[in-house]
Write an enzyme that holds these catalytic residues in place. Structure first.
Site, mmCIF file in Angstrom:
data_model
loop_
_atom_site.group_PDB
_atom_site.id
_atom_site.type_symbol
_atom_site.label_atom_id
_atom_site.label_comp_id
_atom_site.label_asym_id
_atom_site.label_seq_id
_atom_site.Cartn_x
_atom_site.Cartn_y
_atom_site.Cartn_z
ATOM 1 N N GLU A 169 -32.653 -34.871 56.288
ATOM 2 C CA GLU A 169 -31.827 -35.646 57.183
ATOM 3 C C GLU A 169 -32.693 -36.396 58.186
ATOM 4 O OE1 GLU A 169 -28.622 -33.359 58.796
ATOM 5 O OE2 GLU A 169 -28.275 -32.289 56.924
ATOM 6 N N CYS A 187 -35.208 -40.422 64.526
ATOM 7 C CA CYS A 187 -35.544 -38.998 64.620
ATOM 8 C C CYS A 187 -35.858 -38.518 63.208
ATOM 9 C CB CYS A 187 -34.380 -38.226 65.224
ATOM 10 S SG CYS A 187 -34.673 -36.445 65.343
ATOM 11 N N CYS A 194 -36.854 -25.499 57.680
ATOM 12 C CA CYS A 194 -37.834 -25.036 58.669
ATOM 13 C C CYS A 194 -38.010 -23.528 58.533
ATOM 14 C CB CYS A 194 -37.376 -25.391 60.082
ATOM 15 S SG CYS A 194 -38.583 -24.942 61.363
ATOM 16 N N CYS A 198 -35.691 -20.697 64.783
ATOM 17 C CA CYS A 198 -35.277 -20.579 66.180
ATOM 18 C C CYS A 198 -33.784 -20.256 66.213
ATOM 19 C CB CYS A 198 -35.568 -21.863 66.932
ATOM 20 S SG CYS A 198 -37.339 -22.243 67.051
ATOM 21 N N CYS A 201 -31.042 -23.099 66.442
ATOM 22 C CA CYS A 201 -31.209 -24.303 65.626
ATOM 23 C C CYS A 201 -30.611 -24.124 64.230
ATOM 24 C CB CYS A 201 -32.695 -24.639 65.517
ATOM 25 S SG CYS A 201 -33.030 -26.131 64.552
ATOM 26 N N GLY A 241 -37.667 -29.291 60.533
ATOM 27 C CA GLY A 241 -39.017 -28.785 60.318
ATOM 28 C C GLY A 241 -39.875 -28.727 61.568
ATOM 29 N N HIS A 296 -38.022 -23.557 76.047
ATOM 30 C CA HIS A 296 -36.728 -22.865 75.990
ATOM 31 C C HIS A 296 -36.646 -21.583 76.819
ATOM 32 C CE1 HIS A 296 -36.061 -25.802 72.967
ATOM 33 N NE2 HIS A 296 -36.692 -25.183 72.007
ATOM 34 N N CYS A 415 -29.285 -32.968 68.536
ATOM 35 C CA CYS A 415 -30.466 -32.105 68.512
ATOM 36 C C CYS A 415 -30.084 -30.675 68.134
ATOM 37 C CB CYS A 415 -31.131 -32.135 69.889
ATOM 38 S SG CYS A 415 -32.638 -31.173 69.983
#
Length: 444
Positions: A169, A187, A194, A198, A201, A241, A296, A415
């Site tokens: 994507e 983006c 990935c 996380c 995500c 990723g 974060h 995001c």
């Protein structure tokens, strides 16, 4: 007339078997002038040399052999993809295929400016050159746009179907006025899925397959430009990723985006959640691009609960590497901070973050990202009041801060939302099966 068979053993010298009329066999060792000739000759299973009375030889190969590549394009020969090659490399490729150097300049224009996707459509090039590229196994290296999703705010998410039928994507984010976009950000993804997982995500929850190749990164920008019919002005490596786990291809794509597509280095941002030793490697290249570190959390304990990979890269080590990055490049580091309601969004967290940055030096910027909801997540988006309080606590301590505007939320293009069910398991069909399309819509 005598016939000689050339045998290609595993050792470097050729062994020639001479079959005379008497039937006797003599073995003669010949020294090869260069390894390039050896590789060229041994690239076919059998080559028969027919000798004439004048001692000249004609080579008849069992299949066609591509010309030996020059060192300038040798690194591109494995994939034989034109996209990602520089103008100089394309000029050398033209020469290697018996053309003049200006044909390489034409290739460069057709690929990067005209954005033509198939070699047979290079109508400006001689048919012989196009045939030579095709017969040597070259392709442009562009993927199909499998699906397009557009959000109400104009953000567009593209799903590109790669050669192995996996989907990635990429998102186009326009900013403009009534006359049209004045800034267009691409983006881009750097991996299929990935591996870092996380907790907030969506991409990590969808699994991981492989790194993207250079051209698979670059083509995302070209696809965005085609979709919007507008030049991409900014590129952020914040898609699917972890870019630092694919640093070689990311740097190659960065060079192409800067030199060939003419996007300024300062308009490119490379994001990372933190991979040991890679920030130092990136700093050594002294790019003028922005490094964005996904932090974060203001302390190691909390960070490990949000970012599992943080256990292998302690916060104090990240901060030291970021300080060194700033000293080497004179480019400020941006810290991405996803605000998770009740987890890391309290004022005391902001104060602790400000203290951490103060200890780490100067030249930092904090980019706050209110959590974008994803399916199956226990996290929630913080209230506007909580976000404003966090911002106020940072600003009162002289920390430069901004809040990222949420774009593409209704298209799952915001995001942390990029995910599709085919990043782990390849797409099984290229047909327009309605059931497949409905699965894709749900996955997006």
């Amino acid at each position: 007339m005598k016939s000689l068979e050339v045998l290609c053993p595993s050792s470097s010298p050729f062994h020639w078997r001479n079959r005379g009329r008497s039937g006797t066999q003599n073995r003669i060792e010949m020294l090869i002038p260069s390894m390039a000739m050896l590789q060229h000759a041994c690239s076919v299973p059998l080559i028969r040399l027919v000798g004439t009375r004048s001692r000249s030889f004609t080579i008849i190969a069992s299949r066609s052999v591509s010309p030996i590549a020059s060192p300038a394009v040798a690194s591109k020969m494995d994939s034989r993809v034109l996209l990602g090659m520089s103008e100089q490399e394309l000029q050398q490729l033209a020469v290697d295929l018996g053309q003049q150097t200006y044909r390489g300049k034409q290739l460069h224009h057709l690929i990067y400016q005209r954005k033509i996707k198939e070699i047979q459509d290079f109508s400006q090039l001689p048919q012989a050159f196009r045939n030579g590229l095709h017969e040597a196994g070259w392709s442009v290296g562009r993927s199909l746009v499998h699906s397009t999703v557009k959000a109400a705010d104009g953000t567009v998410k593209l799903l590109l179907k790669l050669e192995d039928n996996r989907l990635i994507e990429t998102v186009g984010i326009p900013v403009g006025d009534e006359k049209g976009p004045i800034r267009l950000t691409a983006c881009v993804s750097s991996q299929v899925g990935c591996p870092l997982r996380c907790s907030f995500c969506a991409t990590g929850k969808g699994g991981y397959s492989r790194n993207l190749k250079q051209h698979e990164i670059v083509e995302q920008v070209l696809a965005i430009e085609e979709t919007f019919e507008h030049r991409v002005t900014n590129v952020v490596f914040m898609g699917m990723g972890e870019p630092m786990l694919n640093l070689k291809s990311v740097l190659e794509a960065h060079r192409c985006l800067n030199k060939d597509i003419q996007i300024g280095q300062r308009m490119i941002t490379i994001s990372t959640v933190g991979v040991p030793n890679t920030i130092r490697k990136l700093a050594a290249h002294k790019l003028q691009s922005t490094l964005a570190v996904s932090l974060h959390a203001p302390n190691q304990k909390l960070r490990e609960t949000i970012v599992p990979s943080a256990r292998s890269y302690p916060l104090d080590a990240i901060m030291k590497d970021c300080k060194d990055y700033f000293l080497q490049t004179s480019r400020r580091v941006s810290f991405e901070y996803a605000l998770l309601a009740g987890v890391n969004d309290r004022v005391e967290h902001a104060i602790e973050l400000a203290d951490l940055l103060r200890e780490g030096g100067s030249g930092y910027h904090v980019n706050l990202i209110p959590f974008n909801p994803i399916e199956g997540s226990e996290y929630k988006r913080p209230s506007k009041k909580a976000v404003q309080a966090f911002v106020g606590a940072l600003e009162s301590r002289k920390v430069t801060v901004s809040v990222r505007q949420t774009r593409g939320l209704d298209a799952s293009a915001a995001c942390g939302q990029l995910r599709n069910k085919f990043q782990k398991t390849p797409l099984l069909s290229t047909s327009d099966d309605p059931r497949l399309q409905s699965d894709l819509a749900v996955a997006c």
